[in-house]
Design an enzyme around this catalytic site. Structure first.
Site: not given
Length: 364
Positions: A101, A186, A233, A322-323
């Site tokens: 990424q 971002y 993304r 993810g987690r």
């Protein structure tokens, strides 16, 4: 035909995925210092999770200017390229597939990363947010982001070149492709939104102008690695960090049409993952499918049942976790066997050593 499910294989550009479970990008801040260099510990971490259909690495800055948090990896120095080569070799030996990424944080940064200068952004507007910075005492703290300086035309051209070079370096490092981070407030996302982009030049104002930076970054990256190895993304429903843009949905859908025309391999839809996050309306999911014919990855607090449901509805092709992948390196095997999932140690997510990183055990 039977509906796809988590264990259905899927081609993604030239890469064959054995299942539709993606390891989501997660900042872990375990690089070697100085230089934010990927290391053997990171190689072990990713290789442990190689049974994912696809691994998307943690966000990786394309330049020193693109950094916003301590100890996050880069892809702009030769040491970083070689460090990442150790990671990709380990993942491939374990039978996995991995994409890098590419990241520029824009205004989500701190002056300590810029020799006391300011971060850059489309416009000189505060994100009203904080980033994680390790001080001289070795302790990491959340600190306020300063008001950034607005990018010049030369700045914009330089950052696009940084993305191109980062993509080229990713290929040298052995990655199977790259994902552009265009989400979560971002830099790419900052250009997309009226709340963070007040420019009056070719990169601001109308939707066609606000998506221009994203299009040019995509073109530069795809020119290096091929559109079929390029993903992006996006996060249309994220509102934090002063990103609550009233025009973001039509903006994202127009960008999706342009990404479709460019032949980009996938859109990775980052859905809000906190408890009171906004619901993603089904009409948006259908509109995205109509605008973009490539693969769609969804991520955001999915469990196995919810993941199977959205695949069966045809509204996504892959689901990122993810987690669950943090604490369950063998997550696909646990899902396949109906085994309970281990919980993760939230105090060891950022920085540190092997604890809370590579010491999670596979199911017996």
């Amino acid at each position: 035909m039977t509906a796809p499910h988590l264990f259905s294989p899927l081609p993604l550009g030239p890469v064959s995925l054995p299942n539709r479970m993606v390891m989501a990008p997660m900042t872990r801040a375990r690089t070697s210092q100085p230089g934010n260099v990927p290391n053997a510990l990171m190689a072990s971490y990713y290789a442990q999770r190689a049974s994912a259909g696809l691994i998307v690495t943690e966000a990786t800055q394309v330049s020193p200017q693109g950094q916003g948090y301590s100890f996050t990896p880069g892809i702009h120095s030769e040491a970083q390229v070689q460090g990442w080569r150790g990671v990709t070799d380990a993942v491939h030996r374990a039978g996995g597939r991995i994409v890098l990424q590419l990241w520029h944080v824009g205004r989500m940064s701190h002056e300590s990363f810029h020799a006391g200068g300011l971060p850059v952004a489309p416009s000189s507007l505060s994100p009203d947010a904080q980033v994680w910075v390790v001080g001289e005492d070795g302790v990491g703290r959340m600190v306020d982001c300063p008001v950034p300086r607005a990018m010049t035309g030369a700045d914009i051209r330089a950052v696009i070149e940084d993305f191109r070079r980062g993509a080229a370096n990713a290929m040298r490092a052995g990655f199977d492709g790259v994902e552009i981070h265009g989400a979560n407030g971002y830099l790419v996302d900052q250009f997309l939104r009226t709340t963070s982009n007040h420019r009056s030049d070719a990169y601001g104002g109308a939707i066609a102008n606000r998506i221009r930076f994203a299009e040019e970054v995509v073109a530069a990256v795809a020119g290096e690695v091929g559109a079929d190895r390029t993903g992006i993304r996006l996060a249309p429903f994220i509102t934090q960090r002063n990103m609550n843009c009233p025009e973001i949905i039509p903006t994202i859908l127009q960008l999706a049409q342009r990404l479709d025309a460019a032949g980009v391999a996938y859109i990775h839809l980052a859905e809000a993952d906190w408890d009171d996050a906004p619901h993603i309306p089904e009409d948006f999911r259908h509109a995205l499918r109509a605008a973009y014919k490539g693969r769609v990855i969804v991520a955001g607090k999915y469990d196995q049942a919810r993941a199977e449901r959205i695949l069966g509805q045809g509204l996504a092709d892959l689901v990122a976790f993810g987690r669950p992948f943090v604490a369950n390196p063998d997550l696909p095997a646990r899902f396949a066997a109906g085994l309970p999932l281990a919980g993760f140690d939230s105090q060891r997510l950022f920085g540190g050593d092997a604890r809370g990183y590579t010491d999670y055990a596979a199911a017996a």
